[in-house]
Design an enzyme around this catalytic site. Structure first.
Site: not given
Ligand code: BGC
Length: 668
Positions: A219
């Site tokens: 993530d």
């Molecule tokens: C989130 C993800 C997301 C990623 C990109 C993270 O903060 O948990 O779900 O895809 O950011 O924006």
């Protein structure tokens, strides 16, 4: 020419597994194709690479609403539309679907997730992945795993026993893997103490048991130690972080990670890049932009849940309406307004079209007098233009009173959890005060999760749950209120009477650790096992039609599957769709089993006065549990009840079977 790790230097491989920037994979100066990744959850959130500003894109009903449709075909079509949006923006990978289990109704990201039930979440996610990838965009299941709350999400350890992981939290991933997703995103949180980006034990299950052969990425900024993550099997760090890369390089030079270990991740990245490009190569859009916008209405029409109705809905033609609540007219309140009807964070989509106006739409569709007063904002703090007294006098003067209430992006947002399941005091007060002068009060709820309605539910005549409805959602709401569309959504999560009833509210939690002490008893599994009252049970949703279930028949097929057949008759004057749910109960289990568990469902259109035959197949896996003694899935011999319901609490037909040495015999 296709490249593989053999042609690359160690340094190139290390760069490759660290991403390029916020949204791209590394192309090593043009040696490899480059992928563009983008978010997800209510459509495509495409950031402008230069300015970082989100570009407008089709806004769909949120994932929670998709789950309320209980419709796999619709989930597939939804994803095909989103894949077309990806093609429009040149995005190769959609960072979704989000399939974390809704263990806790306060989780700020519940609007991005599908259900509290792993079977419903898994089957819909599988259809979604299939739809998305067949139309050219790669899926990325997220967040693996146990990211079930946002508070302190970078540190929090979700402490969960193995059986619960297998049966509840891994399960949607297991099922969705059947559609061969090209990627999985790890979670921010720790799982039993280990960071999501270093969760080798879970990755081994994905790859070794669920047939997952794609790439695992971190993530965003979830990386604690790039070297440890690479060794665990986290192939790609996103986004690029120079300090993490430098440290990885140094670790390599110091012999803390071998070239062979790097090769495993780097070859998966290379493989991923080519597979993603192959998916989209030559793909044409399946739907025009107009068709996709139209689809947002169709999806919302199937997703809206009529929670309560004493007969006031559908609105009778010619009745005059008093409408209050800022949510009816988010368009009129400036810059902040779209925040009211969507969730916040990375799942938020900047709409293409101006926000709908329910007053205008109701005037058009219902054709009668509509008096409007905003009365409250989402948090009750902003008092501009808001006059509760006028809302009450309008309500007293008109036939029907409709209160448009809810939460919105400031309350339901990534990075934090809701402080309460209740609406703000100003909203509750307005509902109570207007309902006092007009018993024909309808509450329309814009939210991403269950709401505690205990303060006012008995005062109102009807409640319509519209969630975060997407681009053309306003038309869908007007059509359901006026009866042009017969509601057919059902809840994909339990609505407890109050938060204290939730098992998640009562198990251990401190600033670093959340103990999933309720184990398997998540959602209805808990409420049914312990006989606890709910406000609205899992799988509940009313229709303007009345459906009768008859003639349950169980047949063991040559394949070993159990076919559950029954007929559903529509006793009303309107066509309607009904979702039949099949639950399985182990009658005298040898280990603990929740009272009953969803193992099949089907949504069917039944025309007025007609009868439809519904067939739902249960395969062998419908009866098994994860045996911690054997470390494997197990089906015990014994008697099982097959329970057919219109919700988890509205049971219409039951029958029993016996399983002996894996063979099923129908008992009655
Ligand atoms: C989130 C993800 C997301 C990623 C990109 C993270 O903060 O948990 O779900 O895809 O950011 O924006």
């Amino acid at each position: 020419m296709k490249h593989d790790v053999k042609n690359l230097t160690a340094e190139q491989k290390l760069r490759l597994i660290c991403g390029k920037d916020s949204w791209h994979t590394e192309d090593l100066g043009g040696i490899l194709p480059q992928l563009r990744l983008t978010d997800a959850s209510m459509g495509v959130r495409m950031q402008d690479d230069r300015t970082g500003v989100d570009k407008p894109s089709v806004s769909y009903p949120s994932m929670q609403m998709l789950a309320n449709t209980w419709n796999r075909e619709l989930a597939e079509e939804y994803a095909q539309c989103v894949a077309d949006d990806c093609l429009d923006y040149g995005a190769d990978v959609l960072l979704g679907p989000g399939i974390n289990i809704k263990r806790d109704p306060l989780c700020g990201r519940n609007f991005e997730y599908l259900s509290e039930d792993p079977y419903l979440a898994g089957t819909l996610a599988k259809a979604y992945v299939y739809g998305l990838q067949s139309e050219g965009a790669a899926a990325c299941l997220k967040h693996f795993c146990c990211n079930n709350a946002e508070t302190n999400r970078l540190q929090q350890s979700s402490d969960v026993d193995e059986r619960t992981l297998r049966e509840i939290y891994y399960k949607p991933f297991e099922t969705a893997c059947e559609a061969k997703p090209l990627s999985v995103m790890s979670s921010y949180n720790r799982i039993n103490g280990v960071y999501g980006s270093e969760y080798k034990k879970g990755y081994d299950v994905l790859r070794g048991e669920y047939g997952f052969d794609g790439l695992i990425m971190s993530d965003w900024d979830a990386m604690r130690d790039r070297t440890a993550a690479a060794k665990a099997g986290c192939d790609l760090e996103m986004p690029f972080r120079a300090d993490n890369y430098e440290k990885l390089l140094q670790d390599y030079k110091d012999g803390k990670i071998t070239e062979r270990e790097i090769d495993i991740c780097a070859s998966r990245v290379i493989d991923y890049v080519y597979r993603c490009k192959k998916l989209s190569s030559g793909k044409k859009r399946k739907f025009t932009l107009e068709q996709r916008i139209e689809f947002t209405q169709k999806a919302e029409e199937e997703a809206i849940v009529l929670l309560k109705n004493n007969g006031v809905l559908p609105l009778v033609e010619g009745t005059s309406l008093a409408v209050c609540g800022l949510f009816a007219r988010p368009c009129a309140y400036g810059r902040k307004s779209p925040d009211l009807i969507c969730g916040g964070g990375s799942g938020r989509v900047t709409r293409l079209m101006p926000t709908f106006d329910m007053i205008e739409l109701l005037r058009k569709v219902h054709g009668a007098n509509v008096e409007y007063e905003p009365a409250f904002s989402e948090d009750g703090v902003d008092s501009t233009y808001m006059d509760r007294g006028r809302a009450v006098s309008n309500a007293a003067a008109q036939d029907i009173n409709i209160v448009f209430a809810g939460t919105g992006a400031r309350i339901e947002c990534e990075g934090g959890d809701r402080a309460t399941m209740r609406l703000c005091a100003a909203q509750e007060r307005t509902i109570i005060d207007t309902a006092r002068v007009n018993p024909n009060t309808v509450v329309v709820l814009f939210a991403g999760a269950a709401i505690d309605m205990s303060a006012w539910i008995n005062d109102v005549a009807a409640v319509l749950y519209v969630g975060f409805p997407g681009e053309n959602g306003g038309n869908a709401i007007a059509n359901v209120l006026t009866g042009k569309v017969n509601p057919s959504g059902k809840t994909s999560e339990t609505f407890p009477v109050s938060y204290d009833d939730m098992p998640a509210a009562r198990t251990y939690k401190d600033s670093n650790v959340t103990r999933y002490g309720e184990g398997l008893d998540v959602g209805y599994r808990y409420f049914d096992t312990y006989g606890v009252r709910t406000l609205f049970p899992f799988g509940h949703g009313l229709s303007y039609s009345k459906f009768e279930y008859n003639g349950l028949k169980l047949t063991v097929k040559d394949s070993g599957e159990l076919e559950v057949s029954l007929s559903v008759t529509n006793l009303s004057e309107r066509d309607g769709k009904e979702t039949v749910q099949v639950y399985v109960r182990a009658c005298a289990p040898r280990v603990y089993r929740p009272y009953k568990e969803l193992k099949g469902y089907a949504k069917t259109l039944v025309r007025s006065g007609c009868t439809e035959l519904v067939n739902i197949a249960l395969d062998k896996r419908a009866f098994e549990y994860w045996s911690t003694a054997k470390d494997s899935w197990t089906t015990d011999d014994g008697v099982y009840e097959i329970i057919v319901g219109a919700s988890s609490r509205d049971i219409r037909l039951t029958s029993t079977i016996r399983i002996e040495d894996g063979k099923i015999t129908v008992l009655k």
